[in-house]
Design a protein around this motif. Structure first.
Motif, mmCIF file in Angstrom:
data_model
loop_
_atom_site.group_PDB
_atom_site.id
_atom_site.type_symbol
_atom_site.label_atom_id
_atom_site.label_comp_id
_atom_site.label_asym_id
_atom_site.label_seq_id
_atom_site.Cartn_x
_atom_site.Cartn_y
_atom_site.Cartn_z
ATOM 1 N N SER A 28 12.847 20.866 29.727
ATOM 2 C CA SER A 28 12.558 21.171 31.238
ATOM 3 C C SER A 28 11.606 21.044 31.300
ATOM 4 C CB SER A 28 13.982 21.656 32.486
ATOM 5 O OG SER A 28 13.113 23.188 32.105
ATOM 6 N N ALA A 29 10.846 22.225 30.405
ATOM 7 C CA ALA A 29 9.010 22.461 30.877
ATOM 8 C C ALA A 29 8.258 21.074 30.327
ATOM 9 C CB ALA A 29 8.993 24.079 29.962
ATOM 10 N N ALA A 30 8.929 20.648 29.586
ATOM 11 C CA ALA A 30 7.858 19.429 29.176
ATOM 12 C C ALA A 30 7.500 18.735 30.377
ATOM 13 C CB ALA A 30 9.015 18.582 27.204
ATOM 14 N N THR A 31 7.887 18.731 31.374
ATOM 15 C CA THR A 31 8.088 17.292 32.465
ATOM 16 C C THR A 31 6.472 18.791 33.311
ATOM 17 O OG1 THR A 31 10.068 18.453 33.789
ATOM 18 C CG2 THR A 31 10.271 16.063 31.955
ATOM 19 N N SER A 32 6.592 19.606 33.149
ATOM 20 C CA SER A 32 5.694 20.777 33.825
ATOM 21 C C SER A 32 4.832 20.747 33.051
ATOM 22 C CB SER A 32 6.473 22.008 34.855
ATOM 23 O OG SER A 32 7.422 21.658 35.150
ATOM 24 N N CYS A 38 -2.392 19.882 34.546
ATOM 25 C CA CYS A 38 -1.672 18.771 35.548
ATOM 26 C C CYS A 38 -2.825 18.030 36.459
ATOM 27 C CB CYS A 38 -0.959 19.424 37.028
ATOM 28 S SG CYS A 38 -0.069 20.621 36.915
ATOM 29 N N ASN A 39 -4.338 17.881 36.107
ATOM 30 C CA ASN A 39 -5.149 16.281 36.119
ATOM 31 C C ASN A 39 -4.733 15.823 35.500
ATOM 32 O OD1 ASN A 39 -6.925 18.556 37.044
ATOM 33 N ND2 ASN A 39 -7.953 19.273 35.693
ATOM 34 N N GLY A 40 -5.021 14.770 36.508
ATOM 35 C CA GLY A 40 -4.814 13.378 36.669
ATOM 36 C C GLY A 40 -2.948 13.315 36.104
ATOM 37 N N ARG A 41 -2.107 13.848 35.892
ATOM 38 C CA ARG A 41 -0.751 13.218 36.259
ATOM 39 C C ARG A 41 -0.389 13.178 37.093
ATOM 40 N NH1 ARG A 41 2.239 17.552 32.443
ATOM 41 N NH2 ARG A 41 3.752 16.090 32.387
ATOM 42 N N ASN A 42 0.974 12.434 38.046
ATOM 43 C CA ASN A 42 1.080 12.302 38.559
ATOM 44 C C ASN A 42 2.539 12.631 38.565
ATOM 45 O OD1 ASN A 42 3.619 10.609 39.769
ATOM 46 N ND2 ASN A 42 3.073 8.406 39.011
ATOM 47 N N PRO A 43 2.471 13.680 40.030
ATOM 48 C CA PRO A 43 3.894 14.380 40.351
ATOM 49 C C PRO A 43 5.074 14.021 39.817
ATOM 50 C CG PRO A 43 2.733 13.961 42.125
ATOM 51 C CD PRO A 43 1.976 13.255 41.037
ATOM 52 N N CYS A 48 5.927 19.272 39.781
ATOM 53 C CA CYS A 48 5.674 19.555 40.543
ATOM 54 C C CYS A 48 6.207 19.465 41.942
ATOM 55 C CB CYS A 48 4.211 19.478 40.579
ATOM 56 S SG CYS A 48 3.550 19.987 38.018
ATOM 57 N N ALA A 49 6.863 17.806 42.149
ATOM 58 C CA ALA A 49 7.061 17.372 43.130
ATOM 59 C C ALA A 49 8.455 18.325 44.291
ATOM 60 C CB ALA A 49 7.474 16.350 43.623
ATOM 61 N N ASN A 50 9.042 19.035 43.440
ATOM 62 C CA ASN A 50 10.656 20.005 43.303
ATOM 63 C C ASN A 50 9.830 21.171 44.539
ATOM 64 O OD1 ASN A 50 11.279 18.378 41.297
ATOM 65 N ND2 ASN A 50 12.356 20.043 40.068
ATOM 66 N N ASP A 51 8.560 21.853 44.281
ATOM 67 C CA ASP A 51 8.814 22.772 45.283
ATOM 68 C C ASP A 51 7.335 22.729 46.101
ATOM 69 O OD1 ASP A 51 7.106 22.730 43.386
ATOM 70 O OD2 ASP A 51 6.668 25.672 43.297
ATOM 71 N N ALA A 52 6.892 20.767 46.365
ATOM 72 C CA ALA A 52 5.508 20.620 47.151
ATOM 73 C C ALA A 52 5.409 20.369 48.701
ATOM 74 C CB ALA A 52 5.205 19.633 46.510
ATOM 75 N N SER A 72 3.766 26.192 42.179
ATOM 76 C CA SER A 72 4.849 26.026 40.547
ATOM 77 C C SER A 72 4.018 26.169 39.584
ATOM 78 C CB SER A 72 6.173 26.167 40.172
ATOM 79 O OG SER A 72 6.330 24.552 40.439
ATOM 80 N N CYS A 73 3.705 24.896 39.800
ATOM 81 C CA CYS A 73 2.710 24.225 39.524
ATOM 82 C C CYS A 73 1.161 24.167 39.198
ATOM 83 C CB CYS A 73 2.032 22.732 39.555
ATOM 84 S SG CYS A 73 4.701 22.481 38.534
ATOM 85 N N ARG A 74 0.838 24.832 40.987
ATOM 86 C CA ARG A 74 -0.455 25.162 41.138
ATOM 87 C C ARG A 74 -1.841 24.241 41.074
ATOM 88 N NH1 ARG A 74 -2.239 31.366 40.245
ATOM 89 N NH2 ARG A 74 -4.121 30.715 41.715
ATOM 90 N N ALA A 75 -1.135 23.089 41.180
ATOM 91 C CA ALA A 75 -1.522 21.825 41.463
ATOM 92 C C ALA A 75 -1.908 20.644 43.210
ATOM 93 C CB ALA A 75 -0.985 21.159 40.801
ATOM 94 N N ALA A 76 -2.463 20.040 42.941
ATOM 95 C CA ALA A 76 -2.581 19.692 44.628
ATOM 96 C C ALA A 76 -2.560 18.019 44.059
ATOM 97 C CB ALA A 76 -3.592 20.288 45.572
ATOM 98 N N TRP A 77 -2.112 16.879 45.213
ATOM 99 C CA TRP A 77 -2.888 15.957 45.504
ATOM 100 C C TRP A 77 -2.650 15.225 46.307
ATOM 101 C CZ3 TRP A 77 1.802 18.114 43.457
ATOM 102 C CH2 TRP A 77 2.891 17.928 44.220
#
Length: 140
Positions: A28-32, A38-43, A48-52, A72-77
């Motif tokens: 499961s961690a492989a998808t996070s 996270c740069n350039g990745r599709n949420p 990451c989309a789970n707790d956005a 949880s991912c410390r990423a934005a989009w």
């Protein structure tokens, strides 16, 4: 009772022998991702989309953009709140100079950018009624 004990012992032997394994946490961690990974990745292809949540909205005359953030991912989009016409784009940036552009239509979203200990923001650009429109979020 002897049959139940034999079944339990057989199951234990299979687990101990590695023939039957429980799902690992790494699967499961492989998808996070976290921060800059996270740069350039599709949420949608991560957890990451789970707790956005939406942390900023556009400030233009048409509030079209949202800045989404995953703690949880410390990423934005960026995400279009309105149904964007074909050929629209979202530029998501951070204060470290990372920038990504995603093209689409409808209620689409951009790829992610690191938001760990930096500020991020998103701008949506689209053409409507023969004129160009831009809406940018505040930094978060």
């Amino acid at each position: 009772m002897k049959h139940r004990t034999a079944v339990l012992l057989s199951a234990g032997a299979l687990l101990a022998g590695g023939l039957v394994t429980a799902p690992s946490a790494s699967a499961s961690a492989a998808t996070s991702c976290l921060g800059s990974s996270c740069n350039g990745r599709n949420p949608a292809h991560t957890t990451c989309a789970n707790d956005a949540r939406t942390v900023a909205e556009g400030s233009g005359p048409i509030t079209a953009m949202e800045l989404r953030y995953s703690p949880s991912c410390r990423a934005a989009w960026g995400r279009f709140r309105i149904s964007a016409p074909s050929g629209s784009r979202i530029e998501v940036r951070n204060s470290q100079g990372k920038q990504y552009t995603t093209y689409g239509s409808g209620h689409f979203y951009s790829v992610m950018v690191n938001d760990k200990n930096v500020k991020a923001w998103a701008c949506g650009m689209w053409r409507s009624d023969g004129s160009d429109s831009v809406d940018c979020t505040h930094r978060y």
